[in-house]
Design a protein around this motif. Sequence first.
Motif, mmCIF file in Angstrom:
data_model
loop_
_atom_site.group_PDB
_atom_site.id
_atom_site.type_symbol
_atom_site.label_atom_id
_atom_site.label_comp_id
_atom_site.label_asym_id
_atom_site.label_seq_id
_atom_site.Cartn_x
_atom_site.Cartn_y
_atom_site.Cartn_z
ATOM 1 N N GLY A 283 31.538 24.970 40.781
ATOM 2 C CA GLY A 283 29.806 25.012 41.388
ATOM 3 C C GLY A 283 28.963 25.988 40.727
ATOM 4 N N GLU A 284 28.171 26.332 41.486
ATOM 5 C CA GLU A 284 27.167 27.660 40.566
ATOM 6 C C GLU A 284 28.494 29.186 40.848
ATOM 7 N N ASP A 285 28.828 28.978 41.880
ATOM 8 C CA ASP A 285 29.056 29.783 42.838
ATOM 9 C C ASP A 285 30.496 30.359 42.125
ATOM 10 N N GLU A 286 31.757 29.135 41.585
ATOM 11 C CA GLU A 286 32.787 29.514 41.855
ATOM 12 C C GLU A 286 33.380 28.298 41.165
ATOM 13 N N VAL A 287 33.761 28.517 39.439
ATOM 14 C CA VAL A 287 35.023 27.328 39.590
ATOM 15 C C VAL A 287 36.270 27.798 39.595
ATOM 16 N N ARG A 288 37.233 26.892 39.978
ATOM 17 C CA ARG A 288 38.867 27.580 40.004
ATOM 18 C C ARG A 288 39.449 26.001 39.962
ATOM 19 N N ALA A 289 41.197 26.328 39.288
ATOM 20 C CA ALA A 289 41.738 25.662 39.587
ATOM 21 C C ALA A 289 43.196 26.550 41.023
ATOM 22 N N TRP A 290 43.203 25.196 40.912
ATOM 23 C CA TRP A 290 44.138 25.447 42.132
ATOM 24 C C TRP A 290 45.487 24.918 42.264
ATOM 25 N N PRO A 291 46.799 25.305 42.365
ATOM 26 C CA PRO A 291 48.160 24.717 42.106
ATOM 27 C C PRO A 291 47.834 23.883 43.031
ATOM 28 N N LEU A 292 48.568 23.206 43.324
ATOM 29 C CA LEU A 292 49.334 21.835 44.456
ATOM 30 C C LEU A 292 50.390 21.399 43.777
#
Length: 361
Positions: A283-292
Amino acid sequence: MRLGIIGLPNSGKTTLFNALTGSDYPTEPFSSGQLEVHTAVVSVPDARLEHLAQVFHPRKTVYATVTYTDIGGLDKGIGEGGLSGPMRNALAQVDGFLHVVRAFDDPDVPHSLETVDPLRDLAIIDGEFLLLDLITVENRLARLAEERQKGKVENRRQNEQETALMERLRAHLEAEQPLRDMELTPEEQKLLRGYGFLTLKPVLVIFNRGEDDPDPAAELNYAHRQTQVLSLYGKLEAEIAQLDDPDDVALFLAEYKLDQPVREKVLRLSYDLLGIQSFFTYGEDEVRAWPLRKGSTAVEAAGTIHSDLARGFIRAEVVAYDDFVAAGSNMAQVKAQGKFRLEGKDYIVQDGDMIVVRFNV
Ligand SMILES: Nc1nc2c(ncn2[C@@H]2O[C@H](COP(=O)(O)OP(=O)(O)O)[C@@H](O)[C@H]2O)c(=O)[nH]1
Ligand SMILES: [Mg+2]
């Protein structure tokens, strides 16, 4: 995700920790023998995340992280002596171990057992862990028997089931097999979670070699589940990790015929070992990688972002990263190609899924 670096004194644990985290803790040819813990959090490099950041221009780009803990103070005989509370805690907290085994010869660095013998050293810590787990099992069995004898068993069936399970563990440990080799149902795994069994955790065995030393991995017969083996040059890698200039790094790597710094290799192996994958939010606010964990559902993915998202989960908008790139990294194109999906709670998240959770709380 937390990984604990373990091994005998002077095997190069702190050296490896420095190489993996870019830290500069002192390494010494003599070990204090005391519990000594260093912790550092590192970002997991991810070219896909970088691409998403270029597309979405977010205010913030957040990488997945791994926490490394250098756990000094384990030694031969520690199984019989028992672990101190702090050592037990340090070991219990990690999701897997990087077991550093000395394979370098260096007259300036004494070995407490005089000779350099990697396979012997590997077996020593393995043996101590088997013994410690066996003690945990025996204690639990004694407690369960006591409860039965005193007749204060609230749930007899539960007591019997757990006793049977612990007896299976005992037989396995007595045969000198790590618990991670056992077939366990998800319920059994859950039941065992609270005990901090050491041989249940995945292990990456790391042979720490000098440039002229033979590679012990070649003669290792070590067929265990959730176990991998890697050989590396610890001291050299720690030096590479201290270099700021990418050209210097490239020179070093070329000189020693290495394809990449070991940092990324260890991260990748650790992800595999623990069965971890990444999904992305954007998104505009944040791009993020999440471990799962592999096999997790959409609602579990939502829960790793925020518990509200799991609680109020309605649907997940899902686009596979590869589909996104194939559509020119353009969301309108993705939709036109029918690659924009709405998935329910039970959808099994795939590596590289880009996810927006629709929720209502
Ligand atoms: N020659 C050589 N020495 C190493 C290597 N790795 C570590 N050492 C040295 O071994 C000693 C112990 O290392 P350290 O990382 O403190 O071991 P730890 O006790 O397991 O944390 C230090 O003097 C290091 O410089 C290596 O790959 N080659
Ligand atoms: Mg150390």
